[in-house]
Design an enzyme around this catalytic site. Structure first.
Site, PDB file in Angstrom:
ATOM      1  N   GLU A  75      23.487  -7.614  -5.815  1.00 32.34           N
ATOM      2  CA  GLU A  75      24.301  -7.468  -7.028  1.00 32.34           C
ATOM      3  C   GLU A  75      24.190  -8.763  -7.794  1.00 32.34           C
ATOM      4  O   GLU A  75      24.641  -9.799  -7.338  1.00 32.34           O
ATOM      5  CB  GLU A  75      25.759  -7.156  -6.659  1.00 32.34           C
ATOM      6  CG  GLU A  75      26.610  -6.766  -7.854  1.00 32.34           C
ATOM      7  CD  GLU A  75      27.217  -7.982  -8.551  1.00 32.34           C
ATOM      8  OE1 GLU A  75      26.672  -8.374  -9.608  1.00 32.34           O
ATOM      9  OE2 GLU A  75      28.208  -8.518  -8.052  1.00 32.34           O
ATOM     10  N   GLY A  77      25.051  -9.615 -11.043  1.00 31.94           N
ATOM     11  CA  GLY A  77      25.876  -9.937 -12.198  1.00 31.94           C
ATOM     12  C   GLY A  77      25.671  -8.988 -13.360  1.00 31.94           C
ATOM     13  O   GLY A  77      24.990  -7.972 -13.252  1.00 31.94           O
ATOM     14  N   PHE A 157      33.358 -24.476 -13.152  1.00 28.86           N
ATOM     15  CA  PHE A 157      34.194 -25.021 -14.226  1.00 28.86           C
ATOM     16  C   PHE A 157      33.331 -25.712 -15.278  1.00 28.86           C
ATOM     17  O   PHE A 157      33.449 -25.447 -16.488  1.00 28.86           O
ATOM     18  CB  PHE A 157      35.191 -25.999 -13.607  1.00 28.86           C
ATOM     19  CG  PHE A 157      36.023 -26.775 -14.588  1.00 28.86           C
ATOM     20  CD1 PHE A 157      37.071 -26.179 -15.266  1.00 28.86           C
ATOM     21  CD2 PHE A 157      35.772 -28.128 -14.810  1.00 28.86           C
ATOM     22  CE1 PHE A 157      37.847 -26.906 -16.157  1.00 28.86           C
ATOM     23  CE2 PHE A 157      36.542 -28.858 -15.704  1.00 28.86           C
ATOM     24  CZ  PHE A 157      37.581 -28.239 -16.370  1.00 28.86           C
ATOM     25  N   ILE A 207      28.460 -15.749 -18.344  1.00 29.51           N
ATOM     26  CA  ILE A 207      29.245 -16.987 -18.341  1.00 29.51           C
ATOM     27  C   ILE A 207      30.148 -17.054 -17.119  1.00 29.51           C
ATOM     28  O   ILE A 207      30.342 -18.104 -16.535  1.00 29.51           O
ATOM     29  CB  ILE A 207      30.079 -17.097 -19.628  1.00 29.51           C
ATOM     30  CG1 ILE A 207      29.144 -17.106 -20.855  1.00 29.51           C
ATOM     31  CG2 ILE A 207      30.953 -18.354 -19.610  1.00 29.51           C
ATOM     32  CD1 ILE A 207      29.874 -17.073 -22.182  1.00 29.51           C
TER      33      ILE A 207
END
Length: 295
Positions: A75, A77, A157, A207
């Site tokens: 998988e 994305g 982040f 993103i």
């Protein structure tokens, strides 16, 4: 022997030892390869990997073929389109599109990270979406009322913040958010971009963060072509009161699952998450999921 996410971390961090190699790895999330022999070695009969980078998935699939032709379920994305037609209930559409992207801070494979809005209602939709994002409460996830906690780690982040900067440099209009929240932790302000075009990286790359890209479209025919212009094909959603339009989109979009939203109910079709394009190699739900492990 089966190793799931909760048991595999120590296994991957340790040096490879073929005497202790598991027979199957399943539901493993990776952003980089650690001791690849643990994942693709000949002792493994099958490997099931969820939430890994597209590039890493290619390496794993190639290595699996070169070793013992083991079955691999990947998988990789998505960049799922959420489509809002001008006949949709505006408040409902804003709320659905908001949750489709911002749930779990955008850290979801099927996140609706490309919000296509028909030009007639585009400006109103953007305004309400900004209000919705600004009202989202970010903070300690164990505190009642908080809707968004910190990102998973420093790498992700920084990646999300980097993509926000890329969006600004490429000409998208930053409507709200766009940076770190507070001085501690990996908190990112809910971010909304308007005037996003298909060629921008924030419209093409996953993103995996609280960044909504709102894209304008005119017609259904144009929309289908643009929605399918992606490496991924995991999911899609359409918000309209016109069932004929919704079904035309569902049958034409290259996505494993399509959510049809009309007024206050949601229909998912097809029921099986058969991923298209570069999102996956196998069906991920219904009996198809079990075939991978028992045959």
């Amino acid at each position: 022997m089966y190793y799931t996410c909760t048991r595999v971390r120590n296994l991957l961090d340790a040096p490879p030892d073929m005497n202790q190699e598991p027979r199957c790895l399943q539901n493993l999330s990776l952003t980089s390869l650690v001791h690849p022999k643990r994942i693709i070695g000949p002792g493994l009969q099958r490997t099931s990997l969820a939430r890994i980078m597209f590039q890493v998935g290619r390496i794993i699939a190639e290595a699996a073929a070169k070793s013992n032709l083991k079955r691999v379920s990947l998988e990789l994305g998505g960049k799922s389109p959420v489509v809002v037609f001008s006949d949709a209930d505006l408040d409902l559409a804003v709320g659905v599109a908001h949750e489709a992207l911002f749930t779990n801070h955008g850290q979801i494979c099927v996140a609706g990270s490309r919000t296509f809005v028909q030009e007639d209602i585009y400006d109103k939709f953007v305004k309400k979406s900004v209000e919705k994002a600004n009202a989202r409460k970010v903070g300690d996830p164990f505190v009642s009322g908080v809707q968004q906690g910190p990102h998973v780690d420093e790498d992700m982040f920084n990646k999300v913040l980097g993509m926000i900067e890329i969006g600004k440099k490429e000409g998208a209009k930053l409507e709200c958010g766009g940076g770190k929240l507070g001085n501690e932790g990996y908190f990112i302000k809910p971010t909304v971009f308007s005037n996003v075009t298909d060629d921008m990286r924030i419209a093409r790359e996953e993103i995996f963060g609280p960044v909504q890209s709102i894209i304008k479209f005119k017609t259904l025919e144009e929309l289908i072509e643009r929605a399918n212009n992606t490496l991924y094909g995991l999911a899609a959603g359409i918000i309209t009161k016109d069932i004929d339009k919704a079904l035309a989109f569902a049958l034409s979009v290259e996505a494993g699952s399509v959510w049809l939203v009309s007024r206050s109910f949601v229909i998912t079709a097809p029921a099986s998450l058969l991923c298209c394009a570069g999102s996956s190699l196998h069906r991920l739900t219904e009996p198809h999921l079990f075939y991978f492990y028992i045959y």
